[in-house]
Design an enzyme around this catalytic site. Structure first.
Site, PDB file in Angstrom:
ATOM      1  N   ASN A 133      -2.652  -4.112   2.718  1.00  0.00           N
ATOM      2  CA  ASN A 133      -3.354  -2.733   2.089  1.00  0.00           C
ATOM      3  C   ASN A 133      -4.601  -3.357   1.094  1.00  0.00           C
ATOM      4  OD1 ASN A 133      -3.135   0.401   0.699  1.00  0.00           O
ATOM      5  ND2 ASN A 133      -1.587  -0.707  -1.358  1.00  0.00           N
ATOM      6  N   CYS A 179      -6.930   3.172   3.529  1.00  0.00           N
ATOM      7  CA  CYS A 179      -7.450   4.485   2.600  1.00  0.00           C
ATOM      8  C   CYS A 179      -8.786   5.291   3.251  1.00  0.00           C
ATOM      9  CB  CYS A 179      -7.847   4.513   1.378  1.00  0.00           C
ATOM     10  SG  CYS A 179      -8.216   3.610   1.193  1.00  0.00           S
ATOM     11  N   GLU A 207      -3.988   8.788   2.620  1.00  0.00           N
ATOM     12  CA  GLU A 207      -4.069   7.382   3.060  1.00  0.00           C
ATOM     13  C   GLU A 207      -2.945   7.116   4.554  1.00  0.00           C
ATOM     14  OE1 GLU A 207      -3.165   4.528   1.184  1.00  0.00           O
ATOM     15  OE2 GLU A 207      -5.013   5.088  -0.639  1.00  0.00           O
TER      16      GLU A 207
END
Length: 459
Positions: A378, A406, A452
């Site tokens: 992430n 993102c 996302e």
């Protein structure tokens, strides 16, 4: 919050969702049959030729070019408030029938406000920027009308502005031009607790002079007009750079509790002022549930959580795995993750502080015992470091990878190419390539075109 399960794609991602249909089972994604923009058929044709990455980059570049901003800003183009809303929440004029139906207003749990000249020329205006430094047309506009900013955040920003305008010290608009008062960050949790962080350029002030300023701002928010904000904690950071970590310049607690806490996925989570935590708490819960579903972990699996922040993804899945290994650059976030694990009785996790590209190769080598490893990454907007991609590609025990992005275009697109390309000894990509199996967008940012995007890779 059930509306989040629809995971309706936003405008800029519909082309990617069209691609997902080629990799997913029919009916897996409930929004698959929705009509997409006119250019989707062209995109689908290109995907069939196996060149979807180029299309992603091209579409993003076209989107950026089409949104080129005018070189001048002025009220003739609409009110300052409308201009700012168009930049920060560009979908605010639309009914949310085309978006999700969860909590769509005031959902941010963290906001960072700038200090600069407002439309009236006052340099002690607290809000968000319009314009660019390159064009020299920066304007700072108050943001209390924005739909994604909670009232509490706007309230603290307004009182900070009141404080600045009564302070004899000038704001720091440009470092080499002097000035002191800079940004304000406000963090809140679902219980309404509020942490404020004031960033201050010390210039050449003595320690005694700095102490005076800290006492003045502390008094303002405890017994002065700012007491109306009912802050849970107030931090002060002396920063001589655009951004300073806690290690570079410690966050100084002027009063209140050192942390705020959040309840998420049956965990009590500790959050430090410097730690990353998804800005939409309810949306984050759906995001992490989605990640958990895609990992497919079991009691024989080691879960490798790269860029783990406060460790929520790994800790939420710890009961289903044999072990959780987390890596995070921000030391405060790692301390939060360790606290959260201990408080919630999780004993099968360990967290490491440092750059993933330096820690990961050695960590993987020590775990090469034939046990299956599922990796979750992430990363920040800049994507993963090339050496992290190398380590993941070249470690054969990693058969499943879940990538949360993102910002898919740019460096993340490069990451996808490196994960999926044929072995390339020249680039030290020796392992078997990954194959993209699913892509699931989760909307954490209502009133904006951003999502996302959760990507599942296997090999």
């Amino acid at each position: 919050m059930a509306g989040l399960k629809r995971r309706v794609p936003m405008h800029g991602l519909r082309y990617f969702i069209s691609m997902v249909g080629l990799f997913s089972k029919p009916g897996l994604l409930p929004w698959y049959a929705r009509n997409s923009p006119g250019w989707s058929q062209l995109f689908l044709g290109t995907v069939c030729k196996g060149d979807f990455t180029r299309v992603i980059a091209t579409k993003c570049q076209k989107g950026q070019k089409s949104q080129k901003k005018p070189s001048r800003l002025g009220p003739l183009d609409g009110s300052w408030q409308e201009r700012l809303a168009d930049v920060v929440t560009p979908l605010w004029r639309l009914s949310y029938e085309e978006q999700l139906k969860p909590v769509i207003n005031g959902y941010r749990n963290k906001s960072t406000f700038s200090v600069n000249r407002g439309p009236d020329g006052n340099p002690k205006t607290v809000g968000f920027y319009l314009g660019t430094w390159r064009d020299g047309n920066i304007v700072c506009v108050q943001s209390n009308h924005l739909k994604n900013i909670p009232e509490k955040h706007s309230q603290v920003a307004q009182y900070y502005e009141v404080f600045l305008r009564q302070s004899p010290l000038e704001p720091c608009l440009v470092f080499h031009e002097g000035g002191y008062w800079r940004e304000l960050t406000v963090r809140t949790n679902s219980q309404g607790h509020t942490m404020a962080i004031i960033i201050f350029h010390p210039q050449k002030l003595s320690q005694e002079e700095l102490h005076v300023q800290k006492e003045i701002v502390k008094e303002f928010f405890i017994r002065g007009p700012g007491a109306a904000c009912d802050l849970t904690s107030l931090y002060f950071q002396e920063s001589t750079m655009t951004r300073c970590s806690h290690q570079q310049s410690p966050y100084q607690l002027l009063f209140g509790e050192p942390y705020i806490f959040e309840e998420l996925l049956s965990l009590k989570i500790r959050i430090s002022p410097d730690a990353f935590f998804q800005i939409n708490t309810a949306g984050a819960e759906m995001l992490y549930r989605t990640v958990g579903e895609l990992t497919g972990v079991n009691s024989d699996t080691i879960l490798l959580d790269i860029c783990c922040g406060t460790g929520v993804i790994g800790l939420s899945l710890a009961q289903h795995t044999s072990r959780v290994l987390g890596i995070e650059l921000v030391e405060q976030a790692v301390e939060d993750a360790r606290w959260t694990a201990a408080f919630n009785g999780i004993t099968n996790s360990e967290f490491h502080t440092g750059q993933a590209e330096k820690i990961l190769p050695g960590l993987l080598k020590s775990k090469e015992d034939g046990q299956s490893i599922v990796a979750v990454v992430n990363p920040a907007r800049a994507g993963l470091h090339y050496k992290v991609i190398q380590a993941i590609r070249n470690f054969r025990a990693i058969r499943t990878l879940v990538f949360v992005s993102c910002k898919l275009h740019g460096e993340s697109t490069r990451n996808v190419i490196e994960l999926c390309c044929p072995p390339d000894p020249a680039k030290k990509l020796l392992g078997e390539p990954f194959v993209l199996q699913q892509a699931v967008p989760v909307d954490l940012f209502p009133h904006t075109p951003h999502c996302e995007l959760v990507l599942l890779f296997t090999r």
